[in-house]
Design a protein around this motif. Structure first.
Motif: not given
Length: 625
Positions: A191-192, A199-203, A250-254, A258-259
């Motif tokens: 989903r990332l 932001l939401r998905n990374g969180l 988008t994936v990189l920011r997510a 997450a990290a």
């Protein structure tokens, strides 16, 4: 990915085509959930019949360890204790729980049940829910991302939840039966790439990683490796490169979010794991021994229908680590399924299949460990895992457990080929019939049997009624005889039951846990070992219990005992009417009593145990004067 088309994996969320009517998916969900729960209860029914007096006979030690953790969860909430380090066990040094499998989230969430019903009931509840939840969440994952049919997703999900390797780990491992973690993490990873939701998905992913780390750190590590390998291989496929380029930012920011979230929440647990007191490197287990025998992939597990007919195998290091054991029919079926699904796949779907198959192949080879093993013999053939064995994280892993990822890959292939059958994409009716029969014939021999159980020594009234408090000062040291180990774990679980009740608590020397090879020295350079380094006195009791060996004690033995008891600060030891060994092992209680009496003098009969007081500064032979 469109659920019912050959689009690339993870290309649309939610599916681009209309979902079935609301009633039908929920009916299917409830059906699979009920089947998964029924199957889990069937597998664990021996414990459910009497959770207080039954124990898993193939792994008494791990059962006691996880019951101890559940009791410690109640103690943590009641006393504000550190969830990642304890001084209640392994006196005087304590135990680094962050470097062990501390299942902290479980211990806190289930603390009300543990307090009301005891760690025994919480343990079997979590074990059952883990198995059922794994099958059900994999069903939801497969239904959402890979197949349209609830039958195909249900069959694949049930295999992922109850594959031979996971049934084997049901002999004690609450961490490795938590197979539901992998599909949830992979689901969130897919989903990332949702536009505008990084932001939401990374969180969410960061929170998941932090929580799941405390339940199954090694399994989470393997899941991360598998997910990363899948994403890399899939991203390199020509048909999906445009999609990859569009989603990359988008994936990189997510991932960065997450990290940061996971890193912040796990900063202290990770510090404790790698640099805290009583930490170590490795696990105390030999990676060359705990590697998967290549022949095990073609063998049948010891808890299967095939084993009832004498076809089970003993190629694993123990019955808790039979992590592949698919049998020849199922391995052949998977090879055929891979070919059939590949031939009928559109280019986008082939990108997904290629990545899945690469993951399966890589993890198969890695599961074989540093050297090739065949039919219980190690061959002088080095394998890729030899280059990884000493790296951080890999040095604390057991290579044969990587085969659990292969089981998941097989579950996915099973779902995909079942979907092909249901869609009648295989033209020849005879081929469809033959494949259906092959699926049944391959699954039937590895259908699981319930995990084995045995009776265990009941909790003594001396502990249950709190009589022990008359013999030990506040937070004093008390030990059952023999001292707590993985094969003589009664003393550790009785401490767990006391913690679960709240109130006064005693500490114990030794115990079953992972710790450094030597005591009193800090540093990750120390190799790990199982339990505390034994002293002469606890070895006297352990030897008597396991082998019935009684030796004539000398004054030097008594002087050593005086020194050892002072080292542990033990105030009293006790011997119950019955002691429990693993795998229906008969322990020699009388030999323990003779040894203790010779060393410490005549005991007191207190409730249903024999008690020897240990008074500092008094020679053990004179303690009854």
């Amino acid at each position: 990915m469109s659920v019912a088309t050959d689009a690339p994996a993870a290309s649309a969320d939610p599916p681009v085509e209309p979902s079935p009517s609301p009633a039908r998916p929920w009916r299917a969900h409830l059906t699979v959930a009920a089947l998964a729960l029924a199957m889990a209860v069937y597998v664990t029914n021996g414990l459910w019949r009497d959770p207080y007096n039954h124990v898993l006979s193939d792994n008494v030690g791990d059962t006691a360890f996880f019951e101890w953790l559940l009791g410690y969860g109640v103690y943590t909430l009641g006393h504000g204790a550190n969830p990642f380090f304890t001084d209640l066990m392994n006196v005087p040094w304590g135990v680094n729980l962050a470097a062990n499998t501390s299942i902290s989230v479980y211990t806190i969430l289930f603390s009300p049940l543990t307090y009301l019903a005891g760690p025994q009931v919480s343990y079997v509840t979590i074990l059952t829910l883990n198995l059922a939840g794994s099958a059900f969440v994999w069903y939801l994952f497969l239904r959402r991302w890979l197949v349209a049919s609830p039958v195909a997703a249900g069959l694949g999900g049930m295999f992922c939840g109850f594959a031979p390797g996971f049934i084997s780990h049901a002999n004690g491992h609450l961490n490795w039966t938590a197979g539901w973690i992998a599909p949830l993490v992979i689901w969130q990873v897919l989903r990332l790439r949702q536009p505008g939701r990084w932001l939401r998905n990374g969180l969410v992913l960061g929170l998941m990683l932090a929580a799941f780390f405390t339940i199954a750190a090694e399994g989470l590590f393997y899941t991360a490796l598998a997910a990363a390998l899948f994403v890399v291989v899939w991203s390199l496929a020509g048909p999906v490169r445009d999609e990859v380029k569009a989603a990359f930012g988008t994936v990189l920011r997510a991932v960065a979010v997450a990290a940061v979230v996971a890193g912040a929440l796990l900063a202290y647990p990770l510090y404790m794991h790698f640099a805290g007191p009583q930490t170590f490197s490795g696990t105390g287990y030999n990676q060359r021994y705990f590697a998967e025998d290549t022949a095990a992939y073609l063998s049948f597990p010891s808890r299967s229908l095939a084993a009832l007919f004498g076809l089970g195998s003993e190629l694993g290091p123990n019955r808790t680590e039979e992590t592949s054991y698919f049998g020849v029919p199922f391995v052949v079926l998977m090879a055929v399924a891979a070919v059939l699904v590949w031939r009928r796949a559109a280019p986008g779907r082939k990108a997904t299949l290629r990545a899945i198959m690469v993951v399966g192949a890589v993890f198969t080879v890695l599961s074989w460990g540093p050297r090739l093993n065949w039919m219980d013999a190690e061959l002088p053939i080095p394998l890729p895992y030899a280059a990884l064995a000493r790296l951080p994280l890999f040095d604390a892993a057991l290579p044969l457990r990587l085969a659990l990822i292969v089981a998941v890959v097989f579950g996915i292939l099973l779902a995909l080929v079942t979907q092909e059958l249901l869609d009648k994409r295989i033209d020849a009716p005879n081929t469809r019939t033959g494949l259906t029969v092959a699926i049944v014939a391959a699954l039937l021999p590895i259908f699981p049997l319930p995990v084995r159980h045995q009776d265990r020594a009941p909790e003594p009234d001396f502990i249950a009624n709190g009589t022990w408090q008359q013999y030990v000062s506040a937070d004093g040291v008390l030990s059952a005889l023999p001292f707590a180990l993985n094969v003589t774990a009664d003393g550790q679980r009785w401490q767990a039951y006391t913690m679960a009740r709240g109130g006064a608590q005693f500490r114990i020397p030794g115990g079953y846990f992972l710790g450094p090879m030597t005591t009193g020295e800090e540093g990750r350079e120390q190799m790990g070992r199982i339990g505390a380094p034994p002293l002469a006195t606890d070895w006297l009791f352990t030897r008597a219990a396991l082998y019935g060996y009684v030796t004539e004690l000398s004054n030097a033995d008594r002087a050593q005992a005086r020194s050892d008891f002072a080292y542990w600060d033990v105030e009293a030891v006790f011997l119950p009417e019955k002691i429990t060994g693993s795998d229906h092992m008969t322990l020699f209680r009388n030999a323990v009593e003779v040894t203790a009496t010779d060393l410490l003098g005549p005991p007191e009969q207190v409730d249903d145990v024999l008690v020897w007081r240990i008074r500092p500064g008094v020679d053990p032979v004179d303690q009854t004067e």
